[in-house]
Every structure is written in C-alpha cells, then in structure tokens.
Design a protein around this motif. Structure first.
Motif, short mmCIF file in Angstrom:
data_model
loop_
_atom_site.label_atom_id
_atom_site.label_comp_id
_atom_site.label_asym_id
_atom_site.label_seq_id
_atom_site.Cartn_x
_atom_site.Cartn_y
_atom_site.Cartn_z
N LYS A 107 65.01 27.04 57.70
CA LYS A 107 65.85 25.89 58.03
C LYS A 107 67.11 25.88 57.16
N ALA A 108 66.95 26.19 55.88
CA ALA A 108 68.11 26.21 54.98
C ALA A 108 69.09 27.30 55.39
N ILE A 109 68.57 28.46 55.77
CA ILE A 109 69.44 29.55 56.18
C ILE A 109 70.15 29.20 57.49
N ARG A 110 69.45 28.57 58.43
CA ARG A 110 70.08 28.17 59.69
C ARG A 110 71.20 27.15 59.45
N ARG A 111 70.97 26.21 58.52
CA ARG A 111 72.02 25.24 58.20
C ARG A 111 73.24 25.95 57.62
N ALA A 112 73.00 26.96 56.77
CA ALA A 112 74.12 27.71 56.20
C ALA A 112 74.87 28.46 57.30
N LEU A 113 74.15 29.05 58.24
CA LEU A 113 74.80 29.78 59.33
C LEU A 113 75.55 28.83 60.26
N GLU A 114 75.04 27.63 60.45
CA GLU A 114 75.74 26.66 61.29
C GLU A 114 77.01 26.16 60.60
N ASN A 115 76.95 26.01 59.27
CA ASN A 115 78.13 25.56 58.52
C ASN A 115 79.19 26.65 58.42
N ARG A 116 78.76 27.89 58.40
CA ARG A 116 79.68 29.02 58.30
C ARG A 116 79.35 30.03 59.39
N PRO A 117 79.82 29.81 60.60
CA PRO A 117 79.47 30.71 61.72
C PRO A 117 79.98 32.14 61.51
N GLU A 118 80.98 32.33 60.66
CA GLU A 118 81.48 33.69 60.41
C GLU A 118 80.40 34.58 59.81
N ILE A 119 79.44 33.99 59.09
CA ILE A 119 78.33 34.78 58.54
C ILE A 119 77.48 35.32 59.70
N ALA A 120 77.22 34.47 60.68
CA ALA A 120 76.45 34.91 61.85
C ALA A 120 77.18 36.00 62.60
N PHE A 121 78.51 35.86 62.73
CA PHE A 121 79.29 36.90 63.41
C PHE A 121 79.24 38.21 62.63
N MET A 122 79.30 38.13 61.30
CA MET A 122 79.20 39.35 60.48
C MET A 122 77.83 39.98 60.63
N LEU A 123 76.79 39.15 60.73
CA LEU A 123 75.43 39.65 60.93
C LEU A 123 75.32 40.37 62.27
N LEU A 124 75.88 39.77 63.31
CA LEU A 124 75.85 40.41 64.63
C LEU A 124 76.67 41.69 64.64
N ASN A 125 77.80 41.68 63.96
CA ASN A 125 78.64 42.86 63.89
C ASN A 125 77.96 43.97 63.10
#
Length: 133
Positions: A107-125
């Motif tokens: 849950k904490a990691i999901r909140r961080a990814l929602e607050n900073r979507p660029e991290i999710a994009f970097m993960l996908l990339n």
C-alpha cells in the motif's frame, strides 16, 4: 553486559499467522524480521511513501532484503497496465512477517507510485513495455 535489541511484540492470539513464537523457539532461525518493531515499521512505511525515483525504490528493495530478509518484487503485472493497480507488488513468504505489515508495504509503495507516476513509467520502461510509445 550484552545490549539487547528490541524485537516486535507478539500479535493478539488468532489475529495473525506470522509464526513469531515458533521463530523465537528455533535455534537456527533468521530473527532479523523481528527487529522491525511497530515504531520502525511506521518509519519504514513513511520512507517507502517518500521514494523519489526508480533507483530509490530499487535501493529500498535491496536494503529491505539486507536488513530484514524481506524479498520485495515490484514489476508490471501480466496483463495490460492501465493504472497503478496493474503493477504487481509481491512479498515473498517469510516467517515472522506480520500479516498487517505484509499488507501495509504494498500500500505504501502504491501511494508513492500514485504521487509520482514518473516512477511507474520508469518501471515500465525498464521492463521495455514503453519501447513503442
């Protein structure tokens, strides 16, 4: 005098299946996970929510494994990723890891990814999922 390290208090009977007592009774068990007290867990969750980059997330994954023995995997799910729910966060089964902690870390990691979507994009990339975008 031998200094004592505080360990996590036991969960109420029947509320958790972490196996804390069995872990303490075992002579060869890895007790690092028990060093995660409730106060330290709060600090850890705050730190996970404050990650700023993919490198920071990977660093936290390494530190969790080194210090507590927690293997945390964050990767795109097997289906199409349309939201942060499409990112799979898996914690390997570990004796002594409280059920509530097992739920709070993703849950904490999901909140961080929602607050900073660029991290999710970097993960996908990093998984080469955005190569055509």
């Amino acid at each position: 005098m031998k200094p004592t390290v505080p360990i996590r208090t036991s969960c109420p009977p029947g509320a958790c299946t972490c196996g804390r007592d069995e872990l303490l009774e075992s002579a060869e068990a890895d007790l690092r996970i028990l060093y995660l007290t409730r106060q330290e867990e709060t600090r850890l969750l705050g730190r996970l929510e404050a990650i700023t980059s993919l490198a920071d997330l990977e660093h936290m994954q390494r530190r969790l494994h080194e210090q507590l023995g927690i293997r945390l995997e964050v990767a795109p799910g097997p289906n199409e990723v349309r939201s942060m729910r499409g990112i799979r966060i898996h914690i390997e089964e570990l004796p002594g890891l409280c059920r509530k902690t097992r739920q709070a870390l993703p849950k904490a990691i999901r909140r961080a990814l929602e607050n900073r979507p660029e991290i999710a994009f970097m993960l996908l990339n990093a998984q080469d999922l955005l190569r055509d975008a």
